[in-house]
Write an enzyme that holds these catalytic residues in place. Sequence first.
Site, PDB file in Angstrom:
ATOM      1  N   THR A 179      13.961  25.273  -3.471  1.00  0.00           N
ATOM      2  CA  THR A 179      13.970  24.081  -2.613  1.00  0.00           C
ATOM      3  C   THR A 179      15.256  24.074  -1.788  1.00  0.00           C
ATOM      4  O   THR A 179      16.351  24.053  -2.351  1.00  0.00           O
ATOM      5  CB  THR A 179      13.882  22.819  -3.501  1.00  0.00           C
ATOM      6  OG1 THR A 179      12.657  22.885  -4.232  1.00  0.00           O
ATOM      7  CG2 THR A 179      13.914  21.555  -2.668  1.00  0.00           C
ATOM      8  N   ARG A 209       4.657  21.408 -11.259  1.00  0.00           N
ATOM      9  CA  ARG A 209       5.278  20.487 -12.214  1.00  0.00           C
ATOM     10  C   ARG A 209       5.608  21.239 -13.494  1.00  0.00           C
ATOM     11  O   ARG A 209       4.823  22.089 -13.918  1.00  0.00           O
ATOM     12  CB  ARG A 209       4.299  19.360 -12.585  1.00  0.00           C
ATOM     13  CG  ARG A 209       3.882  18.472 -11.468  1.00  0.00           C
ATOM     14  CD  ARG A 209       2.589  17.760 -11.823  1.00  0.00           C
ATOM     15  NE  ARG A 209       1.483  18.697 -12.025  1.00  0.00           N
ATOM     16  CZ  ARG A 209       0.314  18.388 -12.580  1.00  0.00           C
ATOM     17  NH1 ARG A 209       0.087  17.179 -13.015  1.00  0.00           N
ATOM     18  NH2 ARG A 209      -0.632  19.307 -12.722  1.00  0.00           N
ATOM     19  N   LEU A 217       2.187   6.178 -10.363  1.00  0.00           N
ATOM     20  CA  LEU A 217       2.422   4.733 -10.382  1.00  0.00           C
ATOM     21  C   LEU A 217       2.707   4.265 -11.803  1.00  0.00           C
ATOM     22  O   LEU A 217       2.644   3.089 -12.089  1.00  0.00           O
ATOM     23  CB  LEU A 217       1.199   3.993  -9.834  1.00  0.00           C
ATOM     24  CG  LEU A 217       1.042   3.924  -8.317  1.00  0.00           C
ATOM     25  CD1 LEU A 217      -0.248   3.227  -7.943  1.00  0.00           C
ATOM     26  CD2 LEU A 217       2.222   3.212  -7.654  1.00  0.00           C
ATOM     27  N   LYS A 218       2.989   5.226 -12.688  1.00  0.00           N
ATOM     28  CA  LYS A 218       3.199   4.846 -14.078  1.00  0.00           C
ATOM     29  C   LYS A 218       4.659   4.443 -14.285  1.00  0.00           C
ATOM     30  O   LYS A 218       5.561   5.235 -14.012  1.00  0.00           O
ATOM     31  CB  LYS A 218       2.832   6.026 -14.987  1.00  0.00           C
ATOM     32  CG  LYS A 218       2.497   5.628 -16.379  1.00  0.00           C
ATOM     33  CD  LYS A 218       1.481   6.570 -16.981  1.00  0.00           C
ATOM     34  CE  LYS A 218       0.940   6.179 -18.318  1.00  0.00           C
ATOM     35  NZ  LYS A 218       1.366   5.122 -19.065  1.00  0.00           N
ATOM     36  N   GLY A 240      13.338  11.584 -14.045  1.00  0.00           N
ATOM     37  CA  GLY A 240      14.422  12.521 -14.342  1.00  0.00           C
ATOM     38  C   GLY A 240      13.963  13.928 -14.023  1.00  0.00           C
ATOM     39  O   GLY A 240      13.101  14.130 -13.174  1.00  0.00           O
ATOM     40  N   CYS A 260      14.245  18.185 -10.629  1.00  0.00           N
ATOM     41  CA  CYS A 260      13.914  18.123  -9.194  1.00  0.00           C
ATOM     42  C   CYS A 260      14.177  16.771  -8.546  1.00  0.00           C
ATOM     43  O   CYS A 260      14.976  16.685  -7.616  1.00  0.00           O
ATOM     44  CB  CYS A 260      12.449  18.506  -8.998  1.00  0.00           C
ATOM     45  SG  CYS A 260      12.165  20.237  -9.381  1.00  0.00           S
ATOM     46  N   LYS A 303      17.940  15.540  -8.060  1.00  0.00           N
ATOM     47  CA  LYS A 303      18.760  16.365  -7.150  1.00  0.00           C
ATOM     48  C   LYS A 303      18.151  16.421  -5.747  1.00  0.00           C
ATOM     49  O   LYS A 303      18.878  16.405  -4.750  1.00  0.00           O
ATOM     50  CB  LYS A 303      18.975  17.760  -7.747  1.00  0.00           C
ATOM     51  CG  LYS A 303      18.061  18.844  -7.267  1.00  0.00           C
ATOM     52  CD  LYS A 303      18.438  20.213  -7.780  1.00  0.00           C
ATOM     53  CE  LYS A 303      17.251  21.160  -7.741  1.00  0.00           C
ATOM     54  NZ  LYS A 303      16.691  21.422  -6.434  1.00  0.00           N
ATOM     55  N   LYS A 336      10.201  14.342 -19.660  1.00  0.00           N
ATOM     56  CA  LYS A 336       8.788  13.922 -19.667  1.00  0.00           C
ATOM     57  C   LYS A 336       8.080  14.730 -20.754  1.00  0.00           C
ATOM     58  O   LYS A 336       8.709  15.579 -21.409  1.00  0.00           O
ATOM     59  CB  LYS A 336       8.141  14.146 -18.298  1.00  0.00           C
ATOM     60  CG  LYS A 336       8.069  15.602 -17.898  1.00  0.00           C
ATOM     61  CD  LYS A 336       7.204  15.798 -16.668  1.00  0.00           C
ATOM     62  CE  LYS A 336       6.951  17.266 -16.434  1.00  0.00           C
ATOM     63  NZ  LYS A 336       6.136  17.546 -15.288  1.00  0.00           N
ATOM     64  N   ARG A 358      17.061  18.124 -18.606  1.00  0.00           N
ATOM     65  CA  ARG A 358      17.931  17.896 -17.453  1.00  0.00           C
ATOM     66  C   ARG A 358      17.658  16.508 -16.833  1.00  0.00           C
ATOM     67  O   ARG A 358      16.502  16.153 -16.605  1.00  0.00           O
ATOM     68  CB  ARG A 358      17.736  18.999 -16.402  1.00  0.00           C
ATOM     69  CG  ARG A 358      18.425  20.294 -16.819  1.00  0.00           C
ATOM     70  CD  ARG A 358      18.156  21.393 -15.835  1.00  0.00           C
ATOM     71  NE  ARG A 358      16.780  21.865 -15.927  1.00  0.00           N
ATOM     72  CZ  ARG A 358      16.270  22.807 -15.143  1.00  0.00           C
ATOM     73  NH1 ARG A 358      17.013  23.350 -14.207  1.00  0.00           N
ATOM     74  NH2 ARG A 358      15.017  23.204 -15.306  1.00  0.00           N
TER      75      ARG A 358
HETATM   76  C1  UDX Z   1       8.279  17.442  -9.743  1.00  0.00           C
HETATM   77  C2  UDX Z   1       7.132  17.452  -8.704  1.00  0.00           C
HETATM   78  O1  UDX Z   1       6.016  16.722  -9.249  1.00  0.00           O
HETATM   79  C3  UDX Z   1       6.730  18.869  -8.353  1.00  0.00           C
HETATM   80  O2  UDX Z   1       5.745  18.840  -7.350  1.00  0.00           O
HETATM   81  C4  UDX Z   1       7.964  19.600  -7.859  1.00  0.00           C
HETATM   82  O3  UDX Z   1       7.670  20.922  -7.531  1.00  0.00           O
HETATM   83  C5  UDX Z   1       9.071  19.559  -8.910  1.00  0.00           C
HETATM   84  O4  UDX Z   1       9.364  18.195  -9.225  1.00  0.00           O
HETATM   85  P1  UDX Z   1       8.535  17.752 -12.382  1.00  0.00           P
HETATM   86  O5  UDX Z   1      10.002  17.569 -12.176  1.00  0.00           O
HETATM   87  O6  UDX Z   1       8.057  18.836 -13.261  1.00  0.00           O
HETATM   88  O7  UDX Z   1       7.800  17.993 -10.954  1.00  0.00           O
HETATM   89  O8  UDX Z   1       8.000  16.382 -12.973  1.00  0.00           O
HETATM   90  P2  UDX Z   1       6.967  15.227 -12.580  1.00  0.00           P
HETATM   91  O9  UDX Z   1       5.745  15.372 -13.383  1.00  0.00           O
HETATM   92  O10 UDX Z   1       6.806  15.095 -11.118  1.00  0.00           O
HETATM   93  O11 UDX Z   1       7.769  13.964 -13.133  1.00  0.00           O
HETATM   94  C6  UDX Z   1       9.077  13.654 -12.639  1.00  0.00           C
HETATM   95  C7  UDX Z   1       9.626  12.437 -13.347  1.00  0.00           C
HETATM   96  O12 UDX Z   1       8.909  11.261 -12.979  1.00  0.00           O
HETATM   97  C8  UDX Z   1       9.548  12.492 -14.875  1.00  0.00           C
HETATM   98  O13 UDX Z   1      10.721  11.940 -15.417  1.00  0.00           O
HETATM   99  C9  UDX Z   1       8.333  11.643 -15.210  1.00  0.00           C
HETATM  100  O14 UDX Z   1       8.374  11.090 -16.489  1.00  0.00           O
HETATM  101  C10 UDX Z   1       8.447  10.577 -14.142  1.00  0.00           C
HETATM  102  N1  UDX Z   1       7.159   9.937 -13.813  1.00  0.00           N
HETATM  103  C11 UDX Z   1       6.149  10.665 -13.252  1.00  0.00           C
HETATM  104  C12 UDX Z   1       7.005   8.573 -14.024  1.00  0.00           C
HETATM  105  O15 UDX Z   1       7.909   7.892 -14.542  1.00  0.00           O
HETATM  106  N2  UDX Z   1       5.833   7.979 -13.651  1.00  0.00           N
HETATM  107  C13 UDX Z   1       4.816   8.676 -13.068  1.00  0.00           C
HETATM  108  O16 UDX Z   1       3.783   8.064 -12.735  1.00  0.00           O
HETATM  109  C14 UDX Z   1       4.972  10.065 -12.870  1.00  0.00           C
END
Ligand code: UDX
Length: 419
Positions: A116, A141, A237-238, A244, A247, A250, A308, A315
């Site tokens: 990125t 993800r 929308l959760k 965190g 990605c 940062k 998650k 991280r």
């Molecule tokens: C994210 C992007 O989704 C992905 O497309 C990109 O390439 C990298 O960054 P990732 O960091 O693996 O992927 O996690 P993601 O599933 O997007 O969740 C990010 C954070 O948001 C987590 O802490 C998760 O718990 C939180 N989250 C996600 C919520 O609190 N509510 C939601 O509805 C969705």
Amino acid sequence: MKVGVVGLGYVGLSIAIVFAEQGNTVIGVEVDGEKIEKLRKGIPTMFEPGIKEHLEKALPNLHISSDYSSLSETKFIYVAVPTPTVDGRIDLSHVEQAAISIKAACPQSVIVIKSTVVPGTAKKISRLTGMDVVSNPEFTREGHAIEDTLHPDRIILGAERQELMDELEALLGFSGAPILKASNEDAELIKYASNAYLATKISYANELAKLCEKVGCDIEVVTLGMGLDKRIGPQFLKPGPGWGGSCFPKDTQALVAFAGDNSSRLKIVEAAIDVNNQMVQHAITLIKEIAGGNLSEKRIGVLGIAFKEDTDDTRSSKSIELIERLFREERAQVNVYDPVAKYSGNCTKYESLSECVANSDIVVVATEWDGFRSALREVEKPILDLRRILDLKEYPGIYAIGLGRKGTGGSPMHSKVTS
Ligand code: UDX
């Protein structure tokens, strides 16, 4: 096709495995000797559901080394090295170093940037090396790395020369996903704009969740109703303790800084970051409400350490911020449990959820791990459900509260969707 991948972290390893599984010859270059040894033996270097089986299938076509000269006679070389933020700005030094090493070993090749990077980076790398540079950002993800690489929603390519993108289509076409061919800068910004949008969507739900608590609404019902509108959609929308991971934090920061460096402001993204920074404090306020005030004598059991579910990645995990602030600011005794993630901070780590719960006065669900819901079914202790995984009507008479709803007890029957 013979294809190179420099950097075998979450993203690099996932594309290397998938390209190899598709029958391509993949040359992986990685600096970490221990990682190379493990991967050569088929031992996964990250926790990802199903990765071992995919790695085993890929191994006959996957050649891993620390030596850039192994990339000789490779047309397309992917760069998937980290791009951390330093003082709020993107640090491109790993990408630049990889590009210089590729140039030395294989000057006729084309660099494909998977990392990125802010708009303008591909051009910068092209000037630095005198080589063609294609942008192909990733959207995978954690916890779904292979699945998302095999079945992406879309493929974004950016380049100055159309024919390079046409050639790459042969490598990437296996998924059948729509391919958008654009300029390098557009492709680079699409990645940031997408991540910042998703982060903003979550922050919006989190801010609404706080309003719901005040006015007696239930965020689960509100977002369910919102998500039924196809223009909004139910995903991201959760509510929770805040986003965190490696990605969103940062990337949102780097995007805001990039806008500032270009005499612009992204106020909406700034607000999303601000809301996110307040979520752990909000969780602590809710825990204190359950405890009736002071937490200094209390044993708090935090379930989930990873940022998650389905990953061991901690991280920028909001769980860790919660654990440390409960310990340092509230002087609570913190017990933790996570099925895979490790952490050795100011807490007692338990190997089983039931032990962690048994030794705690208040239980906090911080990560949405599968299995937490059923494991908590019989628990008769105060629970704060920050991830809204529990069906609160299964907890009659027990003080279980969920983020984004007022009080305890069952969900209202009238919130059912009928078709
Ligand atoms: C994210 C992007 O989704 C992905 O497309 C990109 O390439 C990298 O960054 P990732 O960091 O693996 O992927 O996690 P993601 O599933 O997007 O969740 C990010 C954070 O948001 C987590 O802490 C998760 O718990 C939180 N989250 C996600 C919520 O609190 N509510 C939601 O509805 C969705």
